[in-house]
Write a protein that holds these residues in place. Structure first.
Motif, PDB file in Angstrom:
ATOM      1  N   LEU A   1      -4.804  -0.808   0.531  1.00 50.75           N
ATOM      2  CA  LEU A   1      -5.185  -0.637  -0.872  1.00 50.75           C
ATOM      3  C   LEU A   1      -5.119  -1.955  -1.636  1.00 50.75           C
ATOM      4  N   GLU A   2      -4.213  -2.836  -1.218  1.00 50.25           N
ATOM      5  CA  GLU A   2      -4.066  -4.127  -1.888  1.00 50.25           C
ATOM      6  C   GLU A   2      -5.333  -4.959  -1.779  1.00 50.25           C
TER       7      GLU A   2
ATOM      8  N   VAL B   1      -6.253  -1.895  -5.633  1.00 54.46           N
ATOM      9  CA  VAL B   1      -5.788  -0.594  -6.101  1.00 54.46           C
ATOM     10  C   VAL B   1      -4.270  -0.569  -5.994  1.00 54.46           C
ATOM     11  N   THR B   2      -3.597  -0.365  -7.124  1.00 55.15           N
ATOM     12  CA  THR B   2      -2.141  -0.345  -7.145  1.00 55.15           C
ATOM     13  C   THR B   2      -1.641   0.974  -7.717  1.00 55.15           C
ATOM     14  N   HIS B   3      -0.328   1.156  -7.667  1.00 57.57           N
ATOM     15  CA  HIS B   3       0.261   2.372  -8.234  1.00 57.57           C
ATOM     16  C   HIS B   3       0.203   2.355  -9.754  1.00 57.57           C
TER      17      HIS B   3
ATOM     18  N   HIS C   1      -3.545   6.037  -5.432  1.00 56.60           N
ATOM     19  CA  HIS C   1      -2.560   5.295  -4.636  1.00 56.60           C
ATOM     20  C   HIS C   1      -1.536   6.255  -4.030  1.00 56.60           C
TER      21      HIS C   1
ATOM     22  N   SER D   1      -1.082   7.061  -0.022  1.00 54.09           N
ATOM     23  CA  SER D   1       0.246   6.840   0.557  1.00 54.09           C
ATOM     24  C   SER D   1       0.759   8.086   1.252  1.00 54.09           C
TER      25      SER D   1
END
Length: 391
Positions: A45-46, A50-52, A59, A63
């Motif tokens: 995702l990094e 795209v982050t939390h 995200h 996960s």
């Protein structure tokens, strides 16, 4: 006792699972747009920024998917707003070249009053994809208010055998934390992971194989606070805890065909209540595993038959029927992938037949009849017990 303890963690090598049964798709509606992409683990995702924080729901579900089934493949997309047409499902399957076997649609801002409309539309899309020999099973979740929990419609009246509705959610971990700002996040990522992890013939509610509790998330994902084991406290996507419902209320939700989290006395862990699809319970495809089994058979038989399109077929000059050697060869060809499914424990048996009395010279059409005996599922075990003077 005092000492040093070691806990072996799995998934760090990011090994890819063989085959395609685990290949999945995930679309989250209601957050910043994220372009279609293929992920092999949550760390990927990094690479697409795209982050939390930017896309907390996407995200989280990514996960959760890889927490349940590390090594699987996941095609993802983020869509800012839902128009209830879900054309993105077709596009994502096309982007994946038809490889997606199961797809989760998290439309967490869509009101549950639109539930039937959304489910039927998704089922229509799945049926259209199946006509192109790219079938898939669809999971769906939407926004549900606490006041609606006891009045949700009966999914068994929806006639949508390719769609399942998820109303479960984590009640004390990261999912619960996200629910504080993004209600009805659901546990659809974990359920998608469970579907991709199971053999096509297996129920995702198999207690021996599908414990959804494994570990906790780093506190950076939960506002700087440590939370409990993910899914260790079952809840619904309105935020209410499963433990606050009566057995009769839970049975009612189960009888209506929803997927949610349950726990069994004397058995550690959290599990899914069943593997319902949104269709009548006497339908041949009332459960996810029924759909996945037949879909795999279709894909595999299609794979061996496509090269035979426009091939010559010989006629017995004395009878005008198909030559026996042609029939034997084609039946053996179809049996090959079904034999593999039988060896893998994905079906209980099969039969392939081709009638020699077909007018191929006139129609250029050949009919093949496939019959598959599926694997059964022990949904209920009844034990009769009592006291006696002798055995």
């Amino acid at each position: 006792m005092n000492g040093v303890k070691f806990i072996r963690e799995n998934g760090g090598l990011s090994r890819v699972l063989p085959g395609e049964d685990h290949t999945s798709g995930l679309i989250v509606y209601g957050e910043t747009n994220v372009a279609k992409t293929l992920l092999n683990n949550a760390v990927d995702l990094e690479t697409i920024s795209v982050t939390h924080e930017t896309n907390p729901v996407l995200h989280y579900h990514v996960s959760e998917f890889f927490r349940i089934n590390p090594g699987a493949k996941l095609y993802v997309q983020g869509v800012e707003a839902s128009d209830k047409t879900y054309t993105e499902v077709k596009v994502l399957q096309n982007f994946a070249q038809g490889k997606i076997r199961q797809m989760a649609i998290c439309d967490f801002k869509m009101a549950s009053t639109n539930l039937q409309t959304c489910v039927k539309k998704l089922n229509q899309i799945a049926q259209e994809l199946a006509l192109g020999i790219t079938p898939l099973s669809i999971l769906f979740s939407c926004k549900i208010q606490t006041s609606e929990m006891t009045s949700l419609p009966d999914l068994h009246t929806f006639s949508s055998e390719r769609v399942s509705v998820v109303i479960g959610q984590d009640g004390a971990g990261r999912g619960n934390y996200i629910h504080g700002s993004q209600p009805s996040v659901s546990c659809i990522g974990a359920v998608l992971g469970a579907v991709s992890k199971a053999k096509v013939s297996e129920s995702i509610a198999w207690v021996e194989r599908q414990n959804l509790v494994s570990d906790t998330y780093d506190k950076k994902f939960t506002g700087g606070e440590f939370k409990g084991l993910e899914m260790d406290v079952p809840a619904f996507c309105d935020g209410s805890l499963v433990g606050n419902y009566t057995p009769a209320q839970l049975q009612s939700l189960n009888d209506k065909g929803y997927l949610f989290l349950v726990q069994y006395p004397g058995n550690a862990g959290t599990y899914l209540n069943d593997s319902f699809t949104a269709t009548a319970q006497n339908d041949d495809f009332a459960y996810i595993e029924n759909n996945r089994t037949i879909d795999k058979a279709i894909r595999e038989v299609n794979r061996v038959l496509v090269p035979k399109i426009s091939a010559p077929v010989y006629i017995d000059p004395d009878t005008g029927n198909l030559e026996a050697s042609n029939i034997d060869a084609l039946e053996a060809l179809c049996e090959e992938p079904l034999d593999a499914m039988l060896r893998d424990g994905e079906i209980s048996g099969h039969h392939v037949s081709i009638s020699p009395y077909q007018k191929v010279l006139q129609t250029s059409k050949l009919e093949v009849v496939l019959k598959i005996i599926p694997v059964g599922t022990l949904r209920e075990i009844v034990v009769k017990i009592g006291l006696t003077l002798q055995k």
